[in-house]
Design a protein around this motif. Structure first.
Motif, PDB file in Angstrom:
ATOM      1  N   PRO A  55       0.782  -1.244   0.000  1.00 14.29           N
ATOM      2  CA  PRO A  55       0.000   0.000   0.000  1.00 14.29           C
ATOM      3  C   PRO A  55       0.814   1.294   0.000  1.00 14.29           C
ATOM      4  O   PRO A  55       0.405   2.268  -0.618  1.00 14.29           O
ATOM      5  N   ASP A  56       1.942   1.325   0.656  1.00 17.09           N
ATOM      6  CA  ASP A  56       2.751   2.547   0.698  1.00 17.09           C
ATOM      7  C   ASP A  56       4.140   2.321   0.108  1.00 17.09           C
ATOM      8  O   ASP A  56       5.044   3.111   0.345  1.00 17.09           O
ATOM      9  N   GLY A  57       4.284   1.262  -0.670  1.00 15.85           N
ATOM     10  CA  GLY A  57       5.618   0.889  -1.107  1.00 15.85           C
ATOM     11  C   GLY A  57       5.906   1.057  -2.582  1.00 15.85           C
ATOM     12  O   GLY A  57       6.947   0.615  -3.056  1.00 15.85           O
ATOM     13  N   PHE A  58       4.998   1.701  -3.331  1.00 15.94           N
ATOM     14  CA  PHE A  58       5.221   1.814  -4.771  1.00 15.94           C
ATOM     15  C   PHE A  58       4.623   3.102  -5.313  1.00 15.94           C
ATOM     16  O   PHE A  58       3.765   3.731  -4.689  1.00 15.94           O
ATOM     17  N   ASN A  59       5.096   3.470  -6.482  1.00 19.80           N
ATOM     18  CA  ASN A  59       4.509   4.571  -7.236  1.00 19.80           C
ATOM     19  C   ASN A  59       4.154   4.035  -8.624  1.00 19.80           C
ATOM     20  O   ASN A  59       4.913   3.258  -9.204  1.00 19.80           O
ATOM     21  N   TRP A  60       3.026   4.438  -9.139  1.00 21.66           N
ATOM     22  CA  TRP A  60       2.492   3.953 -10.419  1.00 21.66           C
ATOM     23  C   TRP A  60       2.337   5.147 -11.346  1.00 21.66           C
ATOM     24  O   TRP A  60       1.605   6.085 -11.034  1.00 21.66           O
ATOM     25  N   GLU A  61       3.027   5.145 -12.467  1.00 17.68           N
ATOM     26  CA  GLU A  61       2.972   6.269 -13.397  1.00 17.68           C
ATOM     27  C   GLU A  61       2.802   5.761 -14.823  1.00 17.68           C
ATOM     28  O   GLU A  61       3.644   5.012 -15.329  1.00 17.68           O
ATOM     29  N   TYR A  62       1.706   6.169 -15.452  1.00 14.47           N
ATOM     30  CA  TYR A  62       1.492   5.789 -16.846  1.00 14.47           C
ATOM     31  C   TYR A  62       2.457   6.566 -17.736  1.00 14.47           C
ATOM     32  O   TYR A  62       2.549   7.785 -17.651  1.00 14.47           O
ATOM     33  N   ILE A  63       3.135   5.857 -18.608  1.00 17.03           N
ATOM     34  CA  ILE A  63       4.003   6.466 -19.611  1.00 17.03           C
ATOM     35  C   ILE A  63       3.249   6.531 -20.942  1.00 17.03           C
ATOM     36  O   ILE A  63       3.351   7.497 -21.676  1.00 17.03           O
ATOM     37  N   GLU A  64       2.473   5.480 -21.220  1.00 14.93           N
ATOM     38  CA  GLU A  64       1.639   5.407 -22.427  1.00 14.93           C
ATOM     39  C   GLU A  64       0.321   4.748 -22.048  1.00 14.93           C
ATOM     40  O   GLU A  64       0.319   3.707 -21.395  1.00 14.93           O
ATOM     41  N   GLN A  65      -0.792   5.350 -22.465  1.00 12.48           N
ATOM     42  CA  GLN A  65      -2.113   4.837 -22.104  1.00 12.48           C
ATOM     43  C   GLN A  65      -2.934   4.504 -23.329  1.00 12.48           C
ATOM     44  O   GLN A  65      -3.931   5.156 -23.628  1.00 12.48           O
ATOM     45  N   GLY A  66      -2.516   3.460 -24.052  1.00 13.89           N
ATOM     46  CA  GLY A  66      -3.292   2.908 -25.142  1.00 13.89           C
ATOM     47  C   GLY A  66      -3.353   3.760 -26.379  1.00 13.89           C
ATOM     48  O   GLY A  66      -2.609   4.716 -26.505  1.00 13.89           O
ATOM     49  N   PRO A  67      -4.189   3.344 -27.287  1.00 14.28           N
ATOM     50  CA  PRO A  67      -5.216   2.317 -27.109  1.00 14.28           C
ATOM     51  C   PRO A  67      -4.703   0.873 -27.244  1.00 14.28           C
ATOM     52  O   PRO A  67      -5.341  -0.054 -26.739  1.00 14.28           O
ATOM     53  N   THR A  68      -3.576   0.656 -27.890  1.00 15.46           N
ATOM     54  CA  THR A  68      -3.116  -0.727 -28.065  1.00 15.46           C
ATOM     55  C   THR A  68      -1.938  -1.092 -27.168  1.00 15.46           C
ATOM     56  O   THR A  68      -1.709  -2.266 -26.910  1.00 15.46           O
ATOM     57  N   THR A  69      -1.205  -0.097 -26.707  1.00  8.81           N
ATOM     58  CA  THR A  69      -0.059  -0.356 -25.836  1.00  8.81           C
ATOM     59  C   THR A  69      -0.169   0.501 -24.584  1.00  8.81           C
ATOM     60  O   THR A  69      -0.467   1.690 -24.663  1.00  8.81           O
ATOM     61  N   PHE A  70       0.067  -0.131 -23.456  1.00 10.89           N
ATOM     62  CA  PHE A  70       0.101   0.557 -22.171  1.00 10.89           C
ATOM     63  C   PHE A  70       1.484   0.350 -21.577  1.00 10.89           C
ATOM     64  O   PHE A  70       1.988  -0.775 -21.555  1.00 10.89           O
ATOM     65  N   GLN A  71       2.085   1.430 -21.115  1.00  6.54           N
ATOM     66  CA  GLN A  71       3.374   1.355 -20.450  1.00  6.54           C
ATOM     67  C   GLN A  71       3.247   2.039 -19.096  1.00  6.54           C
ATOM     68  O   GLN A  71       2.742   3.166 -19.012  1.00  6.54           O
ATOM     69  N   VAL A  72       3.696   1.334 -18.065  1.00  7.08           N
ATOM     70  CA  VAL A  72       3.597   1.860 -16.710  1.00  7.08           C
ATOM     71  C   VAL A  72       4.966   1.789 -16.046  1.00  7.08           C
ATOM     72  O   VAL A  72       5.613   0.735 -16.060  1.00  7.08           O
ATOM     73  N   LYS A  73       5.369   2.908 -15.477  1.00 10.16           N
ATOM     74  CA  LYS A  73       6.579   2.946 -14.664  1.00 10.16           C
ATOM     75  C   LYS A  73       6.152   2.643 -13.234  1.00 10.16           C
ATOM     76  O   LYS A  73       5.333   3.369 -12.644  1.00 10.16           O
ATOM     77  N   ILE A  74       6.681   1.550 -12.676  1.00  8.51           N
ATOM     78  CA  ILE A  74       6.369   1.145 -11.308  1.00  8.51           C
ATOM     79  C   ILE A  74       7.654   1.298 -10.511  1.00  8.51           C
ATOM     80  O   ILE A  74       8.660   0.644 -10.797  1.00  8.51           O
ATOM     81  N   SER A  75       7.622   2.185  -9.523  1.00  7.94           N
ATOM     82  CA  SER A  75       8.807   2.475  -8.718  1.00  7.94           C
ATOM     83  C   SER A  75       8.631   1.927  -7.306  1.00  7.94           C
ATOM     84  O   SER A  75       7.537   1.959  -6.750  1.00  7.94           O
ATOM     85  N   LYS A  76       9.721   1.440  -6.757  1.00 10.54           N
ATOM     86  CA  LYS A  76       9.718   0.951  -5.374  1.00 10.54           C
ATOM     87  C   LYS A  76      10.111   2.101  -4.470  1.00 10.54           C
ATOM     88  O   LYS A  76      11.115   2.768  -4.695  1.00 10.54           O
TER      89      LYS A  76
END
Length: 77
Positions: A55-76
């Motif tokens: 719950p407090d251990g990550f950050n979620w940041e969309y780099i690309e949001q579709g429509p066919t490709t999604f990229q998410v930067k997930i940081s610890k």
């Protein structure tokens, strides 16, 4: 330019292994490191799973949001 400690293309894994591989990779990150998740749909259910397990251990940041490709930067944190 972003540098990632790991990149996971979830489309390369069978469904029953995707979340396992993603969480194992996240667990191997050092604090402040990030991984890039690439997927063919919005990984909202995965984000909810992260909220439940880290719950407090990550950050979620969309780099690309579709429509066919999604990229998410997930940081610890």
């Amino acid at each position: 330019m972003n540098t990632y400690a790991a990149t996971i293309n979830a489309t390369e894994y069978p469904p029953h292994l995707k979340h396992k591989v993603i969480f194992e990779t996240f667990d191997q990150l050092q604090p402040q490191e990030s991984m890039l998740l690439i997927n063919d749909h919005d990984p909202k259910p995965l984000r909810f799973q992260f909220l439940s397990t880290h719950p407090d251990g990550f950050n979620w940041e969309y780099i690309e949001q579709g429509p066919t490709t999604f990229q998410v930067k997930i940081s610890k944190l």
